[in-house]
Enzyme design. Structure first.
Site, PDB file in Angstrom:
ATOM      1  N   SER B  13       0.869  -1.174   0.000  1.00  0.00           N
ATOM      2  CA  SER B  13       0.000   0.000   0.000  1.00  0.00           C
ATOM      3  C   SER B  13       0.908   1.227   0.000  1.00  0.00           C
ATOM      4  O   SER B  13       1.945   1.214  -0.672  1.00  0.00           O
ATOM      5  CB  SER B  13      -0.932  -0.072   1.218  1.00  0.00           C
ATOM      6  N   HIS B  40      -2.775  -1.300  -3.417  1.00  0.00           N
ATOM      7  CA  HIS B  40      -3.907  -0.397  -3.226  1.00  0.00           C
ATOM      8  C   HIS B  40      -3.680   0.828  -4.107  1.00  0.00           C
ATOM      9  O   HIS B  40      -2.637   1.451  -4.036  1.00  0.00           O
ATOM     10  CB  HIS B  40      -3.977   0.079  -1.769  1.00  0.00           C
ATOM     11  N   ASP B 133      -4.708  -4.462   5.814  1.00  0.00           N
ATOM     12  CA  ASP B 133      -4.939  -5.436   4.756  1.00  0.00           C
ATOM     13  C   ASP B 133      -3.688  -6.286   4.532  1.00  0.00           C
ATOM     14  O   ASP B 133      -2.588  -5.745   4.449  1.00  0.00           O
ATOM     15  CB  ASP B 133      -5.318  -4.679   3.472  1.00  0.00           C
TER      16      ASP B 133
END
Lengths: 273, 188
Positions: B13, B40, B133
């Site tokens: 991310s 992401h 995540d």
């Protein structure tokens, strides 16, 4: 989150039940997605085991609609993928405007966001009065929701941004009235949308269209079922009509490939013969 | 069960793209497995991340389409706004369902699916990021016998994600960015 409540053979068993009792055939849906959906429904509806879920599905006819709603994906947005809508607005729809009457099919419309987006585009380019949008889905519950034109207020900011990126001409909020935490879209927007159930797996062609949209629906089908649905679309499209798929879907590998011409940079295919 | 690597999953991310730009140029093109990158990112405006990666590596870089089949020595980038799952025949299925951990693609979704399909043949690496995540997915991979790694949090631009993994998973191993290509090139 432990996602392994359901084993493969149990999933097959349940799908056979649903098919033989209710006539919904999910056997050619993507197993990977379906398994996630089934595990999800166990979590959301608090089934401790597969047996509990299966009992409920078999014995409770009223639960079936919820089951279908949950295992099919109903995530959708207005003007999702703004560049696609920009292409429709500036190129595809004006071409269709040369016909005396425009028929559009939104296949797998879920809660209707795409159908309303198309209606807005047609209105803004002054073609809506001679258009008819058929919006269909396998699931009567989402069709019921779609026909009401009521959506959560919380998503309007995102939809409004999408609309602006898609070359939207107006203040997006002029299309709806806010009522507490929901908004209701103007009545005239769905005046030319026909909502009805249609199952892409088992139902046949019901009209001839100049544009069919089926976006992010076929990703949930296996290749054989995809091909079957492509043929259904082919039979439902006028020559020179357009088929629009999701950004990561393709007619490559299907029998349609040779007879359809792709718009550069888009998953929009025109039927040449 | 064989421990031979079939897929290397890299999740990241915030702060992970610079790491990939450092690592990918040194990856060998004759790998006996595929690399799948789950990042992401925003769905609009459309990014050209795959072209960026393509320009720095000799491997093929593909942004995944529906039903893509895995080829060894290829880098697959999960498209924005889709989850990536694996089918039993090891082909790729895309899924546009609800966001998980506020993310689509979700790293957890792909890690969990890979664990189920590839079992002990998975190697996963979680990079810099400010999200939760990926951590559950790493646990899943361990349960199925796969191997899990994180970017050394001291080297991460945003260390929350690898730190969460480190706190929750005692057996996770750490790699600094400069070790990653050598590590990947030498996977059995």
């Amino acid at each position: 989150m432990e996602l392994d409540i359901i084993r493969d053979e149990e999933m097959d068993l349940l799908l056979e039940d649903v098919s033989s009792i209710y006539g919904y055939d999910f056997s050619q849906y993507s197993k990977a997605s379906l398994k996630r959906r089934l595990n999800r429904i166990c979590l959301v509806d608090k089934f401790a085991s597969f047996a509990e879920l299966r009992y409920r599905v078999i014995s409770d006819k009223n639960y079936l609609q919820r089951f279908v709603e949950e295992i099919t994906v109903n995530v959708t947005e207005m003007f999702r993928d703004p560049l696609f809508y920009k292409k429709l607005r500036n190129d595809i729809l004006p071409k269709l405007g040369t016909y005396p009457f425009i028929r559009i099919w939104v296949a797998g419309c879920s809660t209707g966001e795409e159908a309303y987006s198309i209606a807005i585009l047609l209105q803004e380019i002054n073609l809506y009065h001679k258009a008819l949008i058929y919006a269909t889905d396998i699931n009567p519950t989402v069709i019921e929701k779609a026909s009401k034109g009521i959506f959560p207020l919380s998503v309007m900011k995102q939809y409004s941004e999408n609309y602006i990126h898609a070359d939207g001409q107006k203040d997006f909020s002029s299309y709806y009235t806010s009522m507490y935490d929901v908004v209701k879209f103007q009545e005239d927007l769905n005046s030319r949308i026909l909502f009805s159930t249609h199952n892409l797996v088992s139902d046949t062609s019901f009209n001839e269209f100049q544009l069919i949209l089926c976006r992010n629906v076929l990703i949930y089908f296996d290749k054989d079922l995809q091909n079957k649905v492509f043929n259904l679309f082919d039979n439902s499209l006028q020559t020179l009509g357009y088929l629009a798929l999701g950004d990561k879907e393709t007619i490559r590998f299907s029998s349609l490939e040779k007879r359809y011409k792709q718009s550069k940079g888009h998953k929009i295919y025109q039927k040449m013969t | 069960m064989s421990r031979e690597t079939k897929v290397v999953l890299i999740g990241g991310s915030a702060g992970s793209i610079p790491v990939l730009l450092q690592v990918l140029p040194d990856i060998r093109s004759d790998l006996h497995f595929s690399i799948i990158i789950i990042l992401h990112r925003k769905s609009y405006p459309k990014s050209s991340l795959n072209q960026l990666f393509e320009s720095i590596t000799t491997l093929n870089v593909l942004e995944v389409e529906d039903k893509t089949e895995l080829v060894n020595g290829t880098i697959y980038l999960v498209p924005a706004d889709y989850h990536l799952l694996f089918e039993d025949d090891k082909s790729i299925a895309l899924d546009a369902s609800e966001k998980i951990n506020y993310s689509r693609p979700s790293i957890d979704v792909t890690f969990e699916s890979a664990a189920r399909i590839f079992n002990s043949n998975v190697v996963a690496l979680l990079l810099s990021g400010g999200s939760q995540d990926g951590v559950e997915g790493l646990k899943n991979i361990i349960q199925h016998g796969g191997k899990v790694f994180i970017q050394d949090p001291n080297t991460a631009e945003v260390d929350y994600m690898p730190k969460q993994a480190l706190e929750q998973i005692p057996e996770v191993e750490q790699l600094a960015p400069e070790q990653m290509s050598h590590f990947i090139n030498n996977l059995k």
